[in-house]
Design a protein around this motif. Structure first.
Motif, PDB file in Angstrom:
ATOM      1  N   LEU A   1       4.954   7.563   2.746  1.00 22.69           N
ATOM      2  CA  LEU A   1       4.363   6.601   1.316  1.00 22.69           C
ATOM      3  C   LEU A   1       3.278   7.486   0.608  1.00 22.69           C
ATOM      4  O   LEU A   1       3.636   7.665  -0.692  1.00 22.69           O
ATOM      5  N   LYS A   2       2.531   8.350   1.456  1.00 18.91           N
ATOM      6  CA  LYS A   2       1.626   9.211   0.825  1.00 18.91           C
ATOM      7  C   LYS A   2       2.458  10.142   0.074  1.00 18.91           C
ATOM      8  O   LYS A   2       2.061  10.668  -0.938  1.00 18.91           O
ATOM      9  N   SER A   3       3.670  10.569   0.380  1.00 17.84           N
ATOM     10  CA  SER A   3       4.358  11.771  -0.345  1.00 17.84           C
ATOM     11  C   SER A   3       5.056  11.168  -1.502  1.00 17.84           C
ATOM     12  O   SER A   3       5.320  12.010  -2.527  1.00 17.84           O
ATOM     13  N   HIS A   4       5.147   9.978  -1.560  1.00 23.66           N
ATOM     14  CA  HIS A   4       5.682   9.240  -2.698  1.00 23.66           C
ATOM     15  C   HIS A   4       4.764   8.763  -3.705  1.00 23.66           C
ATOM     16  O   HIS A   4       5.086   9.031  -4.891  1.00 23.66           O
ATOM     17  N   ALA A   5       3.734   8.318  -3.178  1.00 25.85           N
ATOM     18  CA  ALA A   5       2.680   8.142  -4.037  1.00 25.85           C
ATOM     19  C   ALA A   5       1.233   8.446  -3.371  1.00 25.85           C
ATOM     20  O   ALA A   5       0.482   7.555  -3.020  1.00 25.85           O
ATOM     21  N   PRO A   6       0.983   9.532  -3.892  1.00 28.66           N
ATOM     22  CA  PRO A   6      -0.296  10.099  -3.158  1.00 28.66           C
ATOM     23  C   PRO A   6      -1.568   9.776  -3.530  1.00 28.66           C
ATOM     24  O   PRO A   6      -2.612   9.896  -2.679  1.00 28.66           O
TER      25      PRO A   6
ATOM     26  N   ALA B   1      -0.291  -8.516   1.586  1.00 33.31           N
ATOM     27  CA  ALA B   1      -0.959  -7.495   0.324  1.00 33.31           C
ATOM     28  C   ALA B   1      -0.316  -6.393   0.475  1.00 33.31           C
ATOM     29  O   ALA B   1       0.094  -5.744  -0.563  1.00 33.31           O
ATOM     30  N   SER B   2      -0.401  -5.797   1.884  1.00 33.11           N
ATOM     31  CA  SER B   2       0.141  -4.540   1.797  1.00 33.11           C
ATOM     32  C   SER B   2       1.716  -4.171   1.398  1.00 33.11           C
ATOM     33  O   SER B   2       1.958  -3.374   0.718  1.00 33.11           O
ATOM     34  N   TYR B   3       2.487  -5.025   2.250  1.00 29.74           N
ATOM     35  CA  TYR B   3       3.787  -4.887   1.724  1.00 29.74           C
ATOM     36  C   TYR B   3       4.160  -5.298   0.007  1.00 29.74           C
ATOM     37  O   TYR B   3       5.085  -4.470  -0.207  1.00 29.74           O
ATOM     38  N   GLU B   4       3.380  -6.106  -0.234  1.00 30.87           N
ATOM     39  CA  GLU B   4       3.357  -6.230  -2.044  1.00 30.87           C
ATOM     40  C   GLU B   4       2.871  -4.882  -2.686  1.00 30.87           C
ATOM     41  O   GLU B   4       3.430  -4.658  -3.644  1.00 30.87           O
ATOM     42  N   ALA B   5       2.093  -4.428  -2.130  1.00 32.00           N
ATOM     43  CA  ALA B   5       1.632  -3.078  -2.725  1.00 32.00           C
ATOM     44  C   ALA B   5       2.719  -2.010  -2.688  1.00 32.00           C
ATOM     45  O   ALA B   5       2.849  -1.284  -3.502  1.00 32.00           O
ATOM     46  N   PHE B   6       3.044  -1.935  -1.380  1.00 36.12           N
ATOM     47  CA  PHE B   6       4.000  -0.935  -1.139  1.00 36.12           C
ATOM     48  C   PHE B   6       5.286  -1.098  -2.201  1.00 36.12           C
ATOM     49  O   PHE B   6       5.997  -0.193  -2.440  1.00 36.12           O
ATOM     50  N   THR B   7       5.816  -2.284  -2.166  1.00 32.78           N
ATOM     51  CA  THR B   7       6.792  -2.431  -3.214  1.00 32.78           C
ATOM     52  C   THR B   7       6.397  -2.089  -4.770  1.00 32.78           C
ATOM     53  O   THR B   7       7.408  -1.648  -5.240  1.00 32.78           O
ATOM     54  N   THR B   8       5.284  -2.526  -5.035  1.00 34.30           N
ATOM     55  CA  THR B   8       5.270  -2.065  -6.445  1.00 34.30           C
ATOM     56  C   THR B   8       5.197  -0.434  -6.506  1.00 34.30           C
ATOM     57  O   THR B   8       5.377  -0.091  -7.662  1.00 34.30           O
ATOM     58  N   ILE B   9       4.390   0.231  -5.531  1.00 34.23           N
ATOM     59  CA  ILE B   9       4.445   1.740  -5.700  1.00 34.23           C
ATOM     60  C   ILE B   9       5.718   2.367  -5.484  1.00 34.23           C
ATOM     61  O   ILE B   9       5.868   3.668  -6.058  1.00 34.23           O
ATOM     62  N   LEU B  10       6.541   1.701  -5.056  1.00 39.92           N
ATOM     63  CA  LEU B  10       8.029   2.368  -4.967  1.00 39.92           C
ATOM     64  C   LEU B  10       8.771   2.061  -6.246  1.00 39.92           C
ATOM     65  O   LEU B  10       9.673   2.679  -6.423  1.00 39.92           O
TER      66      LEU B  10
END
Length: 214
Positions: free
Chosen positions: A138-143, A205-214
């Motif tokens: 995830l960091k590599s995708h959205a640092p 909340a984390s899952y929803e944030a992950f979905t947003t940054i992807l």
């Protein structure tokens, strides 16, 4: 008997029911009445929100990275059906609850597949497990998305699973649980159901944030 059925009764029985019809001294509303008569849907449970947000994230991840990062889908259905907050405050049930939650949120991640994606990005996954590997991907995708903070609930979940097992001394278990409470911003005297509720809320909340940054 439904209220409408009364009109089909003999008059004598209707009058009898009328004589017994007094104002209730307590609340008579129910989810059953709302759902069956008023067609009002009940609010989703925290577990419903968790599974929904997890599914949305996994779908977004597959779309972004071109491959699935989860496995054991058929086997996980049984665990999802059994998912729920702790009812009894025994240590065995605490472990069962967090172990089940960890299997759904962490162990179902396809570690081999995630490490393949990391190597494609020239990142050495070393001996990382699911949480650390997903964090790196995830960091590599959205640092700049604050991934470390978003991953914190998943590390807390893993630690709670370990702390409530029978593999640690009481002192070590207590110390690890206190660390988990601190990361969840809870006090040391928090009840287990409060810990579970706060953890599930943060996972959603984390899952929803992950979905947003992807």
């Amino acid at each position: 008997m439904w209220l409408g059925d009364i009109s089909n009764l003999p008059k004598s029985e209707q009058y009898y029911l009328l004589s017994e019809n007094v104002r209730s001294d307590h609340a008579i509303g129910s989810e059953f009445y709302d759902g069956q008569i008023e067609c009002i849907f009940t609010d989703p449970t925290p577990e419903d929100d968790l599974i929904r947000s997890r599914s949305e994230f996994l779908e977004a991840a597959e779309s972004a990275w071109g491959q699935r990062i989860s496995q054991l889908d058929d086997e996980i259905l049984r665990l999802i059906e059994e998912l729920g907050p702790p009812i009894h405050l025994t240590k065995r049930e605490q472990h069962t609850v967090f172990d089940r939650l960890n299997k759904i949120c962490v162990e179902t991640l396809d570690l081999k597949g995630i490490k393949t994606l990391l190597r494609q990005r020239e990142i050495d996954p070393k001996d990382w497990k699911q949480n650390k590997s997903l964090e790196a991907l995830l960091k590599s995708h959205a640092p700049d998305a604050g991934v470390s903070d978003l991953m914190s609930p998943f590390f807390v979940l893993y630690d709670l699973r370990v702390a409530t097992s029978h593999l640690m001394s009481d002192d070590s278990s207590t110390s690890l649980i206190q660390s988990c409470l601190k990361r969840l911003a809870l006090t040391d005297d928090s009840m287990i159901e409060d810990v579970y509720g706060e953890l599930v809320k943060r996972l959603v909340a984390s899952y929803e944030a992950f979905t947003t940054i992807l």
